[in-house]
Design a protein around this motif. Structure first.
Motif, mmCIF file in Angstrom:
data_model
loop_
_atom_site.group_PDB
_atom_site.id
_atom_site.type_symbol
_atom_site.label_atom_id
_atom_site.label_comp_id
_atom_site.label_asym_id
_atom_site.label_seq_id
_atom_site.Cartn_x
_atom_site.Cartn_y
_atom_site.Cartn_z
ATOM 1 N N LEU A 117 -29.620 -17.375 24.257
ATOM 2 C CA LEU A 117 -30.163 -16.138 24.809
ATOM 3 C C LEU A 117 -29.397 -15.745 26.070
ATOM 4 O O LEU A 117 -29.067 -14.582 26.281
ATOM 5 C CB LEU A 117 -31.660 -16.327 25.121
ATOM 6 N N LEU A 120 -26.207 -14.171 25.049
ATOM 7 C CA LEU A 120 -26.407 -12.839 24.504
ATOM 8 C C LEU A 120 -26.600 -11.828 25.629
ATOM 9 O O LEU A 120 -26.042 -10.733 25.614
ATOM 10 C CB LEU A 120 -27.643 -12.824 23.587
ATOM 11 N N VAL A 121 -27.362 -12.198 26.609
ATOM 12 C CA VAL A 121 -27.732 -11.251 27.652
ATOM 13 C C VAL A 121 -26.699 -11.231 28.787
ATOM 14 O O VAL A 121 -26.103 -10.201 29.084
ATOM 15 C CB VAL A 121 -29.122 -11.595 28.219
ATOM 16 N N PHE A 122 -26.476 -12.385 29.405
ATOM 17 C CA PHE A 122 -25.745 -12.389 30.667
ATOM 18 C C PHE A 122 -24.241 -12.389 30.518
ATOM 19 O O PHE A 122 -23.536 -12.111 31.481
ATOM 20 C CB PHE A 122 -26.204 -13.556 31.546
ATOM 21 N N VAL A 127 -24.173 -5.919 31.073
ATOM 22 C CA VAL A 127 -25.192 -6.562 31.913
ATOM 23 C C VAL A 127 -24.548 -7.117 33.179
ATOM 24 O O VAL A 127 -25.110 -7.026 34.266
ATOM 25 C CB VAL A 127 -25.915 -7.674 31.132
ATOM 26 N N ALA B 181 -23.099 1.052 32.024
ATOM 27 C CA ALA B 181 -24.085 -0.019 31.944
ATOM 28 C C ALA B 181 -25.377 0.350 32.650
ATOM 29 O O ALA B 181 -26.464 0.246 32.083
ATOM 30 C CB ALA B 181 -23.519 -1.294 32.544
ATOM 31 N N TRP B 184 -27.143 3.101 30.829
ATOM 32 C CA TRP B 184 -27.678 2.656 29.539
ATOM 33 C C TRP B 184 -28.915 1.788 29.716
ATOM 34 O O TRP B 184 -29.935 1.972 29.075
ATOM 35 C CB TRP B 184 -26.577 1.887 28.808
ATOM 36 N N LEU B 185 -28.823 0.855 30.631
ATOM 37 C CA LEU B 185 -29.899 -0.093 30.794
ATOM 38 C C LEU B 185 -31.122 0.497 31.471
ATOM 39 O O LEU B 185 -32.241 0.066 31.221
ATOM 40 C CB LEU B 185 -29.413 -1.296 31.601
ATOM 41 N N ILE B 209 -34.646 -6.989 23.974
ATOM 42 C CA ILE B 209 -34.419 -8.378 24.381
ATOM 43 C C ILE B 209 -33.676 -8.412 25.702
ATOM 44 O O ILE B 209 -34.015 -9.168 26.610
ATOM 45 C CB ILE B 209 -33.614 -9.130 23.299
ATOM 46 N N VAL B 210 -32.668 -7.561 25.774
ATOM 47 C CA VAL B 210 -31.832 -7.560 26.976
ATOM 48 C C VAL B 210 -32.661 -7.217 28.199
ATOM 49 O O VAL B 210 -32.674 -7.932 29.194
ATOM 50 C CB VAL B 210 -30.663 -6.566 26.809
ATOM 51 N N SER B 213 -35.228 -9.795 29.053
ATOM 52 C CA SER B 213 -34.629 -11.000 29.626
ATOM 53 C C SER B 213 -34.230 -10.782 31.069
ATOM 54 O O SER B 213 -34.469 -11.627 31.934
ATOM 55 C CB SER B 213 -33.401 -11.417 28.823
ATOM 56 N N ILE B 214 -33.623 -9.649 31.306
ATOM 57 C CA ILE B 214 -33.261 -9.345 32.693
ATOM 58 C C ILE B 214 -34.532 -9.246 33.518
ATOM 59 O O ILE B 214 -34.593 -9.678 34.665
ATOM 60 C CB ILE B 214 -32.466 -8.029 32.789
#
Lengths: 341, 401
Positions: A117, A120-122, A127, B181, B184-185, B209-210, B213-214
Motif C-alpha cells: 500500500l 502504491l500511494v507514496f 503524491v 498533483a 488532482w488530489l 485509496i490514495v 491513505s494520505i
C-alpha cells in the motif's frame, strides 16, 4: 599556545569559576534529551559528537541523531557513516541519520502497515509532489522519528536509550523542527497527526528531561543567530535552556604586560620589524572583537557558557578529543577513562 | 577591466548573491552608498540584515517600508551627504505575503479566507522558497514603479545554504503549490457537495485509496485545511507566474548585473565558482566576484616570494628579540622577550601562510574562469555596522583590484 596567558582568557568558563555553577552545567549536560543548535559552520556537529561520546563513556546508552549529513558524526567519531536506523558505533554509543524522505517513509509504513500500500500511494509521483508541498511535513516526520527513538522501549520494558542527542540542522530548520510539533498540535483539528504531535511537543517542552544547547563562534552573525534561537527557545518553543558553547576561541597572542612592549616597538621605525607590529595589531583587533561577541553572547544568553579552544589543523577524531579534553577542563572534571566504567 | 564603481554607475539592477557570512549585506549597502554618491537614486533591499546594520541605515524594526538614509545621518557621521539619494528596505516575509495576497488576489471573499486560513497564518513564511520568491516580487515592484522611479535597485539576496537557491527557489515554490498533483488530489475537497464531505472523483477507487491513505498519514482534517489553502492560492497562480516571468526579464536585462560576494576561502570560493557557471548558463550577466575579508600579508611590503619572507622573518627574529629586550630594560619590565619574539614571528608567519593560501585560491579561480573579474577587499578589522565603517568598505570596494 605557550607563553603567559591570563587565566580568565584560557578556554573554559566565561563566568567566574563557581563550583555550584559547575554542578548546574553538569546537570544540563546530563539531560535525557539534548538538542544542539546553532548557525551553520559553528561546530555544532563536532560538539554534539563530543557530548554524545562523553555520555556513552559515562555508562549511558546514548543515541546521536543527525539530520541529512551521513558522515559528519562519523568523521568526528572515527566510525562508519550513519545509516537510517540506530547502529552501535562505539561502546554504548549509537548513531542514526535522518532524512525527510526516509523519515516520511518510516512514518508512512508505520501508519499504513502494508508495504504494498505504501508503494502504491507514496511512491506515486503525484503524491510525492503533494507531500513536498506541505510545509514543515518533512520536519514533522523527522521529529516523529526523534520522539520514537527517545521513547522507545526494549524487550525488557526499559528505555532503549538513556540519552538522546540531536544534532539539529542549521538555525531556521532547527526552529521549524522544534516548533512543528506544538504548531501541528495547536493547528490541526484532530486525528492521528494531532495525537502524535501532542506527544512530540511534550517531549520537547519537558523542563526536566529536555534542553537546548546553543553553539556559536565569537563572531557577529553566529552570536546574533544563537541569541535569536534562544529567544525562540524561551518563547514559542517552550524548551528548557542547556548551555552556551563558544567554539574556536583563541588565546590572546599577547599577555597584558606585553602590549606596551609591542606598542613601543612600533615607534622604532625599522621596517624589518613592521610586519610583526602589523600582525600583533590586527590580532589584537580581532581578539577584541571576538571578546566583545563572546561577552554579548554570555550577557544575552543568561545560561552558563563554556568556551572551547581553537584547535587549528585538527580534524576528525583528533578535534573531538581536543574538545572533550577542553570540556573536561572547563568543568573541572578529571579526565574520564576511555570506555564505560 | 572595470571597477565596482563603474558597475554601480551604469547598472539599473544589481543583485548580490553568494554564501552567507561573507559580508554580502554590508557589501550591498556599501555599493548602494557609492551609487548614491554618484548622484543616483538608489535603494538597497536587504533580506537578513544584522540588527546593527539596519540601525545604522536608519531602518525601523518593521519591514517592507522604504526609508531614506537622511543627509543629516551622513553629516553626523562625518561624511558628505550623497548628491543622489540612498534609501533602504528590509524585507519581511510575512508582510510581503500579505501584501501580495491583498494586491493580487482577484476575489475579496476568498482573499480574506486565505489571509485567515490557519495554515497560511502559521506556515506562509515556512514555505520553501518563500524568501527567494518574495525577494523577486519586491524586485519586480521596485524596478518597475513609475512614481518616484529609482535609478538603481541593489538586491541583497537571502542567505541560503546554496546561493543557487535564489534562482531556483521561486519557481520551485510555485510548482510545489500549483501542479497537476495538487489539483488532482485536492479537487474532491474543493468541490465538496452539500451534505456530504466528499463528492465527485473521490468515489473512483484509485483516488479513494490514495486520498484515504494520505488522510491516515496526515489526518483527514489537516488535508482539508490544506486543500482550502491551496484552492485559495489557485486563484493567484496565474499572477505568480506572470510576475515571475516579468522578474526573469528584469534579471536578464542588459542593465542588470550579478555580483557574487564571497571570501578567498575554500568553501565560499567553490560556491562562487558554481554560481558564476550557473549564471552564465542562464545567460545572466556576471559583473564579477568580490573576495571579502582577505587576510593581509604582513610581509607584502618586504618581498613577495615565500623564500624572501622566510629569510626576512628569520633575520628579523634576533632583531625583534634585541629590540624588545632594549624596550623592556628601559621600562624595567621583566618579560620573556625571547618567547614573545618567537610568538610574534610565528603569528606573522601564520598570517602570511593564510594570505598566500588565499592568493592561490584566487589564482586557481582565475585559471578556471579566465574571463571572470575578481576584486580583493582586505579585512577591514571593523564590524561594518556604522555609516563611517560602511563608507570605509565603500572606498575599499571601489579601489579593489
Amino acid at each position: 599556545m605557550d607563553g603567559p596567558v591570563a587565566a580568565a582568557d584560557a578556554p573554559g568558563r566565561d563566568l567566574v569559576p563557581d563550583p555550584a555553577g559547575d554542578t548546574d552545567v553538569r546537570r544540563r549536560l546530563d539531560r535525557r534529551f539534548q538538542v544542539v543548535a546553532g548557525k551553520g559552520g559553528v561546530g555544532r556537529s563536532v560538539f554534539a559528537a563530543t557530548l554524545a561520546r562523553r555520555l556513552a563513556a559515562r555508562g549511558h546508552r546514548t543515541l546521536l541523531l543527525e539530520v541529512n549529513a551521513p558522515d559528519s558524526a562519523a568523521r568526528f567519531l572515527g566510525v562508519e557513516p550513519a545509516v537510517d536506523a540506530p547502529r552501535e558505533v562505539l561502546d554504548g554509543l549509537f548513531l542514526c541519520r535522518m532524512t525527510p524522505a526516509g523519515a516520511m517513509k518510516e512514518y508512512a509504513l508505520l501508519v499504513l502497515r502494508f508495504k504494498a500500500l505504501y508503494q502504491l500511494v507514496f511512491e506515486n509521483r503525484l503524491v510525492k509532489y503533494l507531500l513536498r508541498s506541505i510545509p514543515s511535513l518533512a520536519e514533522f516526520t523527522m521529529m516523529g522519528k526523534v520522539w520514537y527513538h527517545a521513547t522507545e522501549r526494549g524487550p525488557d520494558g526499559r528505555p532503549r536509550f538513556d540519552r538522546v542527542v540531536l544534532d539539529a540542522p542549521a538555525t531556521g530548520h532547527a526552529i521549524t523542527m522544534l516548533a512543528v510539533s506544538r504548531l501541528v498540535a495547536d493547528t490541526v483539528p484532530g486525528g492521528p497527526m494531532r495525537d502524535a504531535a501532542e506527544k512530540m511537543a511534550a517531549l520537547v517542552e519537558d523542563p526536566n528531561d529536555a534542553c537546548l544547547h546553543l553553539v556559536t563562534l565569537p563572531e557577529e552573525m553566529p552570536v546574533t543567530e544563537a541569541l535569536e534561537l534562544d529567544a525562540q527557545r524561551g518563547g514559542r518553543l517552550a524548551m528548557a535552556a542547556g548551555i552556551g558553547v563558544v567554539n574556536r576561541c583563541r588565546s590572546p597572542l599577547l599577555a597584558a604586560d606585553e602590549h606596551a612592549l609591542v606598542d613601543a616597538l612600533a615607534a622604532s621605525s625599522d621596517p624589518r620589524l613592521a610586519p610583526f607590529v602589523a600582525t600583533a595589531r590586527s590580532r589584537a583587533f580581532r581578539e577584541a572583537l571576538e571578546a566583545e561577541h563572546r561577552a554579548r553572547f554570555v550577557r544575552g544568553l543568561g545560561a552558563p557558557v563554556i568556551t572551547l579552544p581553537e584547535a587549528s589543523g585538527k580534524d576528525g577524531v583528533a578535534l573531538t578529543d581536543a574538545l572533550a579534553a577542553a570540556l573536561d577542563a572547563a568543568l573541572g572534571d578529571a579526565r574520564t577513562p576511555e570506555g564505560r566504567s | 577591466m572595470s571597477g565596482l564603481g563603474d558597475i554601480v554607475r551604469d547598472a539599473r539592477v544589481l543583485v548580490a548573491v553568494g554564501p552567507g557570512g561573507v559580508g554580502k549585506t554590508s557589501t550591498s549597502a556599501a555599493l548602494a552608498m557609492e551609487a548614491a554618491r554618484l548622484g543616483r537614486r538608489t535603494i538597497v533591499l536587504t533580506i537578513d540584515p544584522a540588527r546593527r546594520l539596519a540601525q545604522s541605515l536608519g531602518l525601523p524594526e518593521i519591514g517592507n517600508v522604504e526609508r531614506a538614509v537622511a543627509p543629516e545621518a551622513f553629516t553626523r557621521a562625518g561624511l558628505a551627504p550623497p548628491s543622489g539619494r540612498l534609501t533602504a528596505m528590509m524585507l519581511d516575509i510575512k508582510q510581503s505575503w500579505d501584501e501580495v495576497v491583498r494586491r493580487h488576489h482577484p476575489d475579496p471573499a476568498r482573499r480574506d479566507r486565505l489571509l485567515n486560513n490557519r495554515f497560511y497564518v502559521a506556515l506562509s513564511s515556512a514555505l520553501a522558497g518563500s524568501q527567494e520568491y518574495m525577494a523577486m516580487e519586491k524586485l519586480h515592484e521596485l524596478a518597475s514603479r513609475a512614481e518616484d522611479p529609482l535609478d538603481l535597485v541593489v538586491l541583497d539576496t537571502p542567505p541560503s545554504s546554496h546561493a543557487i537557491d535564489f534562482l531556483e527557489a521561486p519557481s520551485k515554490m510555485i510548482d510545489a503549490l500549483d501542479n497537476d498533483a495538487t489539483r488532482w488530489l485536492l479537487e474532491p475537497f474543493a468541490s465538496r457537495g452539500r451534505g456530504g464531505r466528499m463528492s465527485g472523483r473521490l468515489f473512483d477507487l484509485g483516488s479513494s485509496i490514495v486520498v484515504r491513505s494520505i488522510g491516515r498519514f496526515t489526518g483527514l482534517e489537516m488535508l482539508e485545511a490544506l486543500a482550502e489553502l491551496l484552492s485559495c492560492f489557485q486563484d493567484m497562480f496565474e499572477g505568480f507566474r506572470h510576475r515571475a516571468r516579468a522578474t526573469q526579464a528584469i534579471l536578464a536585462a542588459p542593465t542588470t548585473r550579478f555580483v557574487v560576494v564571497a571570501a578567498p576561502r575554500p568553501g565560499p570560493i567553490t560556491e562562487a565558482e558554481q554560481f558564476v557557471r550557473r549564471l552564465e548558463a542562464e545567460k545572466l550577466a556576471v559583473a564579477g566576484v568580490v573576495l571579502n575579508r582577505a587576510t593581509p600579508d604582513p610581509f607584502a611590503a618586504v618581498d613577495t616570494t615565500t623564500d624572501a619572507a622566510d629569510t626576512a622573518a628569520e633575520r628579523a627574529r634576533p632583531l625583534l628579540r634585541d629590540a624588545l629586550a632594549a624596550i623592556a630594560a628601559e621600562r624595567g619590565a621583566t618579560a620573556d622577550v625571547a618567547a614573545l619574539a618567537d610568538r610574534l614571528v610565528e603569528a606573522a608567519r601564520a598570517q602570511q601562510a593564510e594570505a598566500q593560501a588565499e592568493a592561490r585560491l584566487r589564482a586557481r579561480l582565475a585559471e578556471r574562469l579566465p574571463n571572470l573579474q575578481t576584486w580583493r577587499v582586505p579585512e577591514l578589522n571593523a564590524d561594518v555596522h556604522s555609516l563611517p565603517a560602511l563608507d570605509a568598505l565603500r572606498r575599499a570596494l571601489v579601489d579593489a583590484r
